[in-house]
Scaffold this motif. Structure first.
Motif, mmCIF file in Angstrom:
data_model
loop_
_atom_site.group_PDB
_atom_site.id
_atom_site.type_symbol
_atom_site.label_atom_id
_atom_site.label_comp_id
_atom_site.label_asym_id
_atom_site.label_seq_id
_atom_site.Cartn_x
_atom_site.Cartn_y
_atom_site.Cartn_z
ATOM 1 N N LYS A 195 0.837 -1.210 0.000
ATOM 2 C CA LYS A 195 0.000 0.000 0.000
ATOM 3 C C LYS A 195 0.869 1.255 0.000
ATOM 4 O O LYS A 195 2.020 1.224 0.434
ATOM 5 C CB LYS A 195 -0.903 0.018 1.231
ATOM 6 N N ASP A 196 0.284 2.358 -0.445
ATOM 7 C CA ASP A 196 0.926 3.663 -0.341
ATOM 8 C C ASP A 196 0.533 4.236 1.011
ATOM 9 O O ASP A 196 -0.577 4.750 1.192
ATOM 10 C CB ASP A 196 0.455 4.576 -1.485
ATOM 11 N N LEU A 197 1.426 4.142 2.001
ATOM 12 C CA LEU A 197 1.079 4.547 3.369
ATOM 13 C C LEU A 197 0.829 6.045 3.489
ATOM 14 O O LEU A 197 0.061 6.480 4.347
ATOM 15 C CB LEU A 197 2.177 4.099 4.340
ATOM 16 N N LEU A 198 1.458 6.851 2.639
ATOM 17 C CA LEU A 198 1.197 8.291 2.679
ATOM 18 C C LEU A 198 -0.251 8.594 2.296
ATOM 19 O O LEU A 198 -0.895 9.481 2.891
ATOM 20 C CB LEU A 198 2.166 9.035 1.748
ATOM 21 N N LYS A 199 -0.778 7.822 1.340
ATOM 22 C CA LYS A 199 -2.194 7.986 0.991
ATOM 23 C C LYS A 199 -3.088 7.482 2.117
ATOM 24 O O LYS A 199 -4.160 8.050 2.379
ATOM 25 C CB LYS A 199 -2.500 7.239 -0.307
#
Length: 453
Positions: A288-292
């Protein structure tokens, strides 16, 4: 460098005629009048293929074949025979010959058989070269389960070797199937904690209610079903490394407790009051894109920066296609051994399809593809038809349709023209695709008045 073909026959006219035909195809030729002279010549000269008659004085073609099969098992041998000795020729095939021809020899067919045999020899040689390259890479790297020579993988493994001996938390990102867990394995194995425990937790596989108990343990009676005290994964990992796969799946309550472990190195079991202190290195992975996820409020920003001290991004397979031949060879070696099969490489068509495919499932998909192909293969090569349909179709995009009612000659003409276009005008390649000899193709071009330009 030109390939060398040895022609053995006691009839001079046949020797010279076959030599002339092979030389027109671009090969160097050597000739011998019997098996004894041929065997002596092979001790002095490099030979890539042998065409030999069966019945000859001094040393027969059958005896020559036996010697070649014993001393040069990879050297292809084609048998020539008269109509009366076809049974003997079939017996020679069982003894290791790749094909046999009755006299007079069909030169177009012989040209194709020779070309295919030498191509197969090249594939075997290429496979052996790749096996040696894989072995050299594994010997050179301190961690040998990751195979790759592409610039991105070399840089990644250099960073792993630099980071591994430290205490820093590591966040590994990348698509599903790229090998994030193998990178975590390498970090632990190359670290000073390698003799300590290495505990893996797949966060997505555990429900929210179970995850906290699995990570931090619980006391007896802390919830229904807690019939005894249980140590959590952090306690079990004390002095070593814990790998939290799919870290983006943990709930808010567990995120808070994990943040405290990273900050203070202490926690309490579920239902317990006593604080436990541990010395654990944390390595996490996510696709996953953790910033998103932070923007959506699904992941704590402070936890992200605690985990992301060192960030390693594993490239997808489509961005490191230079590594595919090495990975294919490595997996082929593994699965032929596991399944007790003798498969010595990939056909050109299979290799081309494997390189053309985009591999959305990355290395995991490639690994499964090779294992399936090994199990289904019925020859000494992985062929295009052995590959899963989704992969095998990746190199079959060219199609040609005909109107019903046209003549067979017109259909053949269209097929030849389309194949020549597909092959960029390369007549040798077009003849190979069409399954005819180069001389036959030239005759067809003249017959159908096809402009060679």
């Amino acid at each position: 460098m030109k390939r060398s073909i040895l022609i053995v026959d006691d009839e001079k006219n046949i020797r010279s005629g076959l030599a002339m035909a092979m030389e027109l195809d671009g090969y160097e030729t050597l000739t011998a009048e019997d098996g004894s002279a041929a065997w002596a010549l092979m001790g002095k000269k490099d030979v890539d293929l042998v065409i030999t008659d069966l019945r000859m004085p001094n040393l027969s073609g059958g005896e020559l074949l036996k010697r070649i099969s014993s001393a040069y098992p990879r050297l292809p041998v084609i048998i020539l025979t008269g109509h009366g000795t076809i049974e003997t020729a079939v017996e020679a095939m069982r003894g290791g010959a790749i094909d046999f021809f009755t006299k007079p020899v069909d030169l177009d067919r012989l040209s194709l058989v020779v070309k295919k045999a030498l191509s197969t020899t090249d594939l075997y040689a290429e496979h052996e070269k790749l096996k040696a390259e894989v072995a050299a890479l594994k010997a050179r790297n301190r961690y040998d389960r990751i195979v790759g020579k592409s610039q991105k993988m070399v840089m990644l493994m250099d960073t792993v070797a630099q980071v591994a001996p430290t205490r820093a938390s590591v966040l590994i990102t990348g698509e599903s199937g790229v090998g994030k867990e193998l990178v975590a394995d390498a970090i632990h194995e190359l670290s000073t904690r390698s003799k300590g425990p290495f505990i893996k937790v797949h966060c997505a596989a555990l429900s929210e209610s179970l995850l906290e108990s699995e990570l931090f343990g619980h006391e007896k009676g802390s919830f229904t079903g807690a019939t005894a005290q249980k140590k959590g994964r952090f306690e079990l990992a004390d002095g070593g490394t814990i790998f939290l796969d799919e870290i983006g799946e943990i709930n808010a309550a567990t995120q808070v407790k994990l943040l405290r472990v990273l900050q203070e190195r202490s926690f309490e079991r579920v239902g317990g009051e006593k604080s436990l202190t541990v010395d654990v290195r944390v390595v996490c992975a996510t696709n996953k894109d953790l910033l998103k996820e932070i923007e959506k409020g699904a992941f704590r920003e402070d936890l992200y920066y605690r985990l992301n001290v060192v960030h390693l991004d594993v490239p997808p397979l489509r961005d490191r296609k230079d590594d595919i031949p090495l990975l294919m060879t490595s997996f082929l070696t593994q699965f032929t051994q596991e399944n007790n099969k003798t498969i010595e490489g990939f056909s050109n068509a299979a290799k081309k399809a494997l390189l053309a495919y985009e591999w959305p499932g990355n290395i995991r998909e490639l690994r499964n593809c090779i294992e399936s192909s090994v199990v289904l293969s019925r020859s000494s090569m992985i062929e295009l038809d052995d590959l899963p349909p989704s992969v095998g179709r990746s190199d079959r995009s060219a199609q040609l349709s005909f109107d019903v009612g046209i003549t067979l000659q017109e259909a053949e003409k269209q097929l030849i023209i389309s194949t020549l276009v597909m092959c960029g005008g390369n007549k040798t390649k077009a003849a190979d695709v069409l399954g005819i000899g180069r001389k036959t193709l030239h005759r067809k071009l003249q017959e159908y008045q096809i402009d060679e330009e």
